[in-house]
Scaffold this active site. Structure first.
Site, PDB file in Angstrom:
ATOM      1  N   HIS A 228      17.535  28.831  77.730  1.00 27.97           N
ATOM      2  CA  HIS A 228      18.930  28.103  77.859  1.00 27.97           C
ATOM      3  C   HIS A 228      19.839  28.970  77.995  1.00 27.97           C
ATOM      4  O   HIS A 228      20.889  28.769  78.685  1.00 27.97           O
ATOM      5  CB  HIS A 228      18.771  26.917  77.053  1.00 27.97           C
ATOM      6  CG  HIS A 228      19.033  27.336  75.508  1.00 27.97           C
ATOM      7  ND1 HIS A 228      18.259  27.491  74.706  1.00 27.97           N
ATOM      8  CD2 HIS A 228      20.313  27.584  75.000  1.00 27.97           C
ATOM      9  CE1 HIS A 228      18.890  28.065  73.414  1.00 27.97           C
ATOM     10  NE2 HIS A 228      20.053  28.012  73.578  1.00 27.97           N
ATOM     11  N   ASP A 229      19.936  30.136  77.235  1.00 26.09           N
ATOM     12  CA  ASP A 229      21.011  30.931  77.183  1.00 26.09           C
ATOM     13  C   ASP A 229      20.830  32.566  77.869  1.00 26.09           C
ATOM     14  O   ASP A 229      21.622  33.360  77.629  1.00 26.09           O
ATOM     15  CB  ASP A 229      21.356  31.065  75.675  1.00 26.09           C
ATOM     16  CG  ASP A 229      22.318  30.285  75.373  1.00 26.09           C
ATOM     17  OD1 ASP A 229      23.050  29.675  75.991  1.00 26.09           O
ATOM     18  OD2 ASP A 229      22.418  29.908  73.866  1.00 26.09           O
TER      19      ASP A 229
ATOM     20  N   LYS B 298      23.592  34.361  79.180  1.00 22.51           N
ATOM     21  CA  LYS B 298      24.478  35.492  78.236  1.00 22.51           C
ATOM     22  C   LYS B 298      24.235  37.037  78.422  1.00 22.51           C
ATOM     23  O   LYS B 298      25.102  37.737  78.169  1.00 22.51           O
ATOM     24  CB  LYS B 298      24.189  34.960  76.844  1.00 22.51           C
ATOM     25  CG  LYS B 298      24.689  33.831  76.386  1.00 22.51           C
ATOM     26  CD  LYS B 298      24.420  33.432  74.734  1.00 22.51           C
ATOM     27  CE  LYS B 298      25.206  32.262  74.160  1.00 22.51           C
ATOM     28  NZ  LYS B 298      24.935  31.979  72.818  1.00 22.51           N
TER      29      LYS B 298
ATOM     30  N   HIS C  77      28.117  31.506  81.359  1.00 21.30           N
ATOM     31  CA  HIS C  77      26.794  31.775  80.957  1.00 21.30           C
ATOM     32  C   HIS C  77      25.853  30.657  81.298  1.00 21.30           C
ATOM     33  O   HIS C  77      24.791  30.958  81.827  1.00 21.30           O
ATOM     34  CB  HIS C  77      26.473  31.918  79.440  1.00 21.30           C
ATOM     35  CG  HIS C  77      26.312  30.858  78.414  1.00 21.30           C
ATOM     36  ND1 HIS C  77      27.479  30.055  78.137  1.00 21.30           N
ATOM     37  CD2 HIS C  77      25.240  30.209  78.145  1.00 21.30           C
ATOM     38  CE1 HIS C  77      26.935  29.259  77.277  1.00 21.30           C
ATOM     39  NE2 HIS C  77      25.520  28.948  77.447  1.00 21.30           N
TER      40      HIS C  77
ATOM     41  N   HIS D  55      22.669  22.646  79.453  1.00 21.91           N
ATOM     42  CA  HIS D  55      22.664  22.249  78.279  1.00 21.91           C
ATOM     43  C   HIS D  55      23.926  22.354  77.690  1.00 21.91           C
ATOM     44  O   HIS D  55      24.184  22.030  76.433  1.00 21.91           O
ATOM     45  CB  HIS D  55      21.827  23.425  77.425  1.00 21.91           C
ATOM     46  CG  HIS D  55      22.508  24.682  77.454  1.00 21.91           C
ATOM     47  ND1 HIS D  55      22.490  25.591  78.431  1.00 21.91           N
ATOM     48  CD2 HIS D  55      23.053  25.640  76.189  1.00 21.91           C
ATOM     49  CE1 HIS D  55      23.073  26.691  78.226  1.00 21.91           C
ATOM     50  NE2 HIS D  55      23.351  26.698  76.864  1.00 21.91           N
ATOM     51  N   HIS D  56      25.275  22.510  78.362  1.00 19.70           N
ATOM     52  CA  HIS D  56      26.532  22.544  77.641  1.00 19.70           C
ATOM     53  C   HIS D  56      27.164  21.087  78.363  1.00 19.70           C
ATOM     54  O   HIS D  56      28.404  21.067  78.072  1.00 19.70           O
ATOM     55  CB  HIS D  56      27.317  23.881  78.217  1.00 19.70           C
ATOM     56  CG  HIS D  56      27.075  24.783  76.801  1.00 19.70           C
ATOM     57  ND1 HIS D  56      27.036  24.483  75.475  1.00 19.70           N
ATOM     58  CD2 HIS D  56      26.365  25.839  77.168  1.00 19.70           C
ATOM     59  CE1 HIS D  56      26.616  25.704  74.988  1.00 19.70           C
ATOM     60  NE2 HIS D  56      25.958  26.425  76.033  1.00 19.70           N
TER      61      HIS D  56
ATOM     62  N   ASP E  15      20.158  22.600  70.449  1.00 17.24           N
ATOM     63  CA  ASP E  15      20.946  23.791  70.277  1.00 17.24           C
ATOM     64  C   ASP E  15      21.892  23.846  69.448  1.00 17.24           C
ATOM     65  O   ASP E  15      22.368  24.562  68.556  1.00 17.24           O
ATOM     66  CB  ASP E  15      21.360  24.495  71.919  1.00 17.24           C
ATOM     67  CG  ASP E  15      21.912  25.506  71.773  1.00 17.24           C
ATOM     68  OD1 ASP E  15      21.301  26.617  70.940  1.00 17.24           O
ATOM     69  OD2 ASP E  15      22.620  25.914  72.630  1.00 17.24           O
TER      70      ASP E  15
HETATM   71  P1  C2E Z   1      26.447  29.324  69.956  1.00 17.43           P
HETATM   72  O1  C2E Z   1      27.284  30.124  69.065  1.00 17.43           O
HETATM   73  O2  C2E Z   1      25.018  29.191  70.053  1.00 17.43           O
HETATM   74  O3  C2E Z   1      27.117  27.602  69.862  1.00 17.43           O
HETATM   75  C1  C2E Z   1      26.489  26.695  70.745  1.00 17.43           C
HETATM   76  C2  C2E Z   1      27.136  25.266  70.783  1.00 17.43           C
HETATM   77  O4  C2E Z   1      27.182  24.897  69.215  1.00 17.43           O
HETATM   78  C3  C2E Z   1      28.751  25.558  71.048  1.00 17.43           C
HETATM   79  O5  C2E Z   1      28.880  25.505  72.521  1.00 17.43           O
HETATM   80  C4  C2E Z   1      29.319  24.238  70.271  1.00 17.43           C
HETATM   81  O6  C2E Z   1      29.005  23.238  71.031  1.00 17.43           O
HETATM   82  C5  C2E Z   1      28.342  24.105  68.911  1.00 17.43           C
HETATM   83  N1  C2E Z   1      28.935  24.712  67.934  1.00 17.43           N
HETATM   84  C6  C2E Z   1      28.721  26.162  67.284  1.00 17.43           C
HETATM   85  N2  C2E Z   1      29.415  26.256  66.210  1.00 17.43           N
HETATM   86  C7  C2E Z   1      30.250  25.047  66.117  1.00 17.43           C
HETATM   87  C8  C2E Z   1      31.097  24.755  65.050  1.00 17.43           C
HETATM   88  O7  C2E Z   1      31.352  25.499  64.173  1.00 17.43           O
HETATM   89  N3  C2E Z   1      31.634  23.383  65.036  1.00 17.43           N
HETATM   90  C9  C2E Z   1      31.202  22.449  66.105  1.00 17.43           C
HETATM   91  N4  C2E Z   1      31.678  21.643  66.285  1.00 17.43           N
HETATM   92  N5  C2E Z   1      30.415  23.017  67.170  1.00 17.43           N
HETATM   93  C10 C2E Z   1      29.871  24.093  67.192  1.00 17.43           C
HETATM   94  P2  C2E Z   1      29.999  26.050  73.053  1.00 17.43           P
HETATM   95  O8  C2E Z   1      31.409  25.692  72.023  1.00 17.43           O
HETATM   96  O9  C2E Z   1      29.974  25.691  74.441  1.00 17.43           O
HETATM   97  O10 C2E Z   1      30.068  27.692  72.868  1.00 17.43           O
HETATM   98  C11 C2E Z   1      28.823  28.201  73.606  1.00 17.43           C
HETATM   99  C12 C2E Z   1      28.584  29.708  73.057  1.00 17.43           C
HETATM  100  O11 C2E Z   1      30.065  30.378  73.171  1.00 17.43           O
HETATM  101  C13 C2E Z   1      28.354  29.752  71.690  1.00 17.43           C
HETATM  102  O12 C2E Z   1      26.993  29.613  71.307  1.00 17.43           O
HETATM  103  C14 C2E Z   1      28.748  31.201  71.426  1.00 17.43           C
HETATM  104  O13 C2E Z   1      27.754  32.239  71.969  1.00 17.43           O
HETATM  105  C15 C2E Z   1      30.127  31.286  72.247  1.00 17.43           C
HETATM  106  N6  C2E Z   1      31.173  30.896  71.260  1.00 17.43           N
HETATM  107  C16 C2E Z   1      31.676  29.553  71.167  1.00 17.43           C
HETATM  108  N7  C2E Z   1      32.951  29.652  70.436  1.00 17.43           N
HETATM  109  C17 C2E Z   1      32.848  31.072  69.998  1.00 17.43           C
HETATM  110  C18 C2E Z   1      34.088  31.814  69.160  1.00 17.43           C
HETATM  111  O14 C2E Z   1      35.024  31.259  68.574  1.00 17.43           O
HETATM  112  N8  C2E Z   1      33.860  33.039  69.177  1.00 17.43           N
HETATM  113  C19 C2E Z   1      32.775  33.913  69.466  1.00 17.43           C
HETATM  114  N9  C2E Z   1      32.682  35.038  69.360  1.00 17.43           N
HETATM  115  N10 C2E Z   1      31.898  32.984  70.537  1.00 17.43           N
HETATM  116  C20 C2E Z   1      32.075  31.861  70.765  1.00 17.43           C
HETATM  117  C1  SIN Z   2      24.736  24.603  73.263  1.00 19.15           C
HETATM  118  O1  SIN Z   2      25.362  25.432  72.781  1.00 19.15           O
HETATM  119  O2  SIN Z   2      23.867  25.275  73.890  1.00 19.15           O
HETATM  120  C2  SIN Z   2      25.021  23.282  73.269  1.00 19.15           C
HETATM  121  C3  SIN Z   2      26.228  23.056  73.265  1.00 19.15           C
HETATM  122  C4  SIN Z   2      26.570  21.856  73.772  1.00 19.15           C
HETATM  123  O3  SIN Z   2      25.911  21.150  74.499  1.00 19.15           O
HETATM  124  O4  SIN Z   2      27.943  21.708  74.335  1.00 19.15           O
HETATM  125  C1  SIN Z   3      24.952  28.676  73.735  1.00 16.45           C
HETATM  126  O1  SIN Z   3      25.987  28.302  73.355  1.00 16.45           O
HETATM  127  O2  SIN Z   3      25.001  28.690  74.903  1.00 16.45           O
HETATM  128  C2  SIN Z   3      23.922  28.457  72.863  1.00 16.45           C
HETATM  129  C3  SIN Z   3      23.826  29.355  71.988  1.00 16.45           C
HETATM  130  C4  SIN Z   3      22.514  29.425  71.533  1.00 16.45           C
HETATM  131  O3  SIN Z   3      21.447  29.033  72.008  1.00 16.45           O
HETATM  132  O4  SIN Z   3      22.862  29.520  70.346  1.00 16.45           O
HETATM  133 FE    FE Z   4      24.560  27.958  75.642  1.00  8.87          FE
HETATM  134 FE    FE Z   5      21.156  28.570  72.016  1.00  5.96          FE
END
Ligand code: C2E
Ligand code: SIN
Ligand code: SIN
Ligand code: FE
Ligand code: FE
Length: 379
Positions: free
Chosen positions: A244-245, A248, A273, A299-300, A328
């Protein structure tokens, strides 16, 4: 051979060639061979170099007597040297068929002999046997089909010559199906191994562990199972979720590994991504890659239409995308990231509940929360 029998063999050939799982196939071969000959029991051996590998066995009388569980223990794989001494070995080495009316009357000066230890151990009475070599397209013997006790009115009688002929033609179809299934096994393994390594490579830069993608796959599969999808569909999703990622890979380190929150420009790049992943996986005829593309792309997306990249809404988001989104995020919440510490369980659950109908498909949240015991086991 009359027309009905001929038709039957054709049908069996088709049924066998559509079965790609080796163990299921071997059992099917045995049950069809029993059907044709009225045999009470039978076994299949595969020939590997100079060894015979015992792979499958069925016996109606013993099944009734011992029950399915005991019977399963009995059919554990074992190996023996392919020597002319055993009947199956004789068929494998010489390529000849043995049609024995009564195993007790095998002359003592014969090269092969009947081993009575099985009968003794299970209090069974083997009388007639039909042992047939199975040949592949190159005419090599790749297996042996062994049938025991052709029954007529419940009594063992010799196998008829007509049955021997039918089983001979059937056994070469079986051999080819076996070879295809074994190749298929190998291809599938190679395939999944590649997928897993690729997915790990993508997560590696993200400083996430291989365990993250494994957990996401397991959560997604669990959800699919609970929704009543069949084994094949669950397997397909299980192997599609890890990628799914994969997109990245196209995101710069400075953004991907930034310890703090992202600026809105960085965030916009990060969100690419999903589309990058779909590009990497586009135009594949391989089901698991085609499914991975859908998962990567969607997936987002969010249930209320506020996600990315297409702002799809509700059921317009493919089910696989909705399932992996939930799996995820749950795992992202409960794990450590470069930009955040792991969240306590109750808080993660609260976010899922709050997100039902907004971020997530509400039905999926309900199923997921009902399975917390299994979810914890996976973690
Ligand atoms: P990821 O870290 O695997 O997070 C996946 C998804 O989990 C995020 O999608 C978000 O929907 C949810 N998520 C993760 N942490 C939290 C949290 O603390 N609170 C809530 N409510 N939801 C959370 P999203 O936001 O579309 O982000 C996609 C990817 O972008 C993330 O994958 C990460 O790789 C990056 N990312 C997002 N926010 C940040 C950030 O503040 N700093 C950095 N360095 N990367 C970020
Ligand atoms: C994800 O990080 O893969 C899921 C977050 C989302 O569905 O927005
Ligand atoms: C995503 O945010 O795209 C997903 C991150 C993950 O797989 O952890
Ligand atoms: Fe993702
Ligand atoms: Fe993931």
């Amino acid at each position: 051979m009359d027309e009905k029998v001929f038709q039957k063999i054709l049908d069996i050939g088709i049924a066998l060639s559509s079965e790609h799982d080796l163990d299921t196939l071997l059992n099917k071969i045995l049950s069809k061979a029993q059907e044709i000959t009225g045999a009470d029991g039978g076994s299949v051996y595969l020939v590997k170099k100079d060894r015979l590998i015992f792979k499958a066995s069925r016996n109606c009388t013993l099944l009734k007597k011992l029950g399915a569980k005991k019977m399963n223990e009995l059919v554990k794989t074992f190996e023996l040297p392919a020597s002319k001494k055993s009947m199956a070995g004789y068929a494998a080495v010489t390529g000849r068929t043995l049609n024995i009316p009564n195993v007790k009357n095998i002359p003592a000066d014969e090269e092969y002999f009947y081993d009575p230890s099985f009968d003794k151990k299970y209090d069974y009475d083997t009388v007639s046997m039909l042992v047939i070599p199975m040949r592949n397209k190159q005419d090599e013997v790749t297996g042996v089909l062994q049938l025991i006790n052709s029954l007529e009115n419940g009594k063992p009688v010799p196998f008829k010559e007509s049955q021997e002929k039918i089983i001979s033609s059937f056994s070469s179809q079986a051999a080819i199906a076996i070879e295809n299934a074994a190749l298929n096994d190998l291809l599938e393994q190679a395939h999944f191994d590649t997928i897993f390594r690729l997915s790990e490579a993508a997560e590696y830069r993200d400083k996430e562990t291989a365990n993250h993608i494994k957990r996401v796959s397991h959560y997604a599969k669990l959800l699919f199972e609970k929704m009543g999808h069949n084994k094949e569909e669950c397997k397909l999703l299980f192997w599609s979720a890890p990628m799914h990622d994969i997109g990245k890979l196209g995101i710069p380190d400075a953004i991907l590994q930034k310890p703090g929150p992202l600026t809105s420009e960085e965030r916009a790049i990060m969100e690419q991504h999903a589309a990058i992943g779909a590009l990497v996986l586009k135009d594949s005829a391989i089901p698991v890659i085609a499914k991975s593309r859908i998962v990567a792309l969607t997936h987002h997306e969010k249930y209320d239409g506020s996600g990315y990249p297409q702002k799809l809404k509700g059921e317009a988001i493919p089910l696989e995308g909705r399932v992996v989104a939930l799996a995820d995020v749950y795992d992202a919440l409960s794990s450590k990231r470069v930009y955040k510490p792991p969240m306590p369980e109750e808080k993660a659950i609260a976010i899922l509940k709050e997100g039902a109908g907004r971020h997530f498909d509400p039905l999926l949240v309900k199923i997921f929360l009902g399975e917390m015991k299994k979810i914890k086991e996976i973690r």
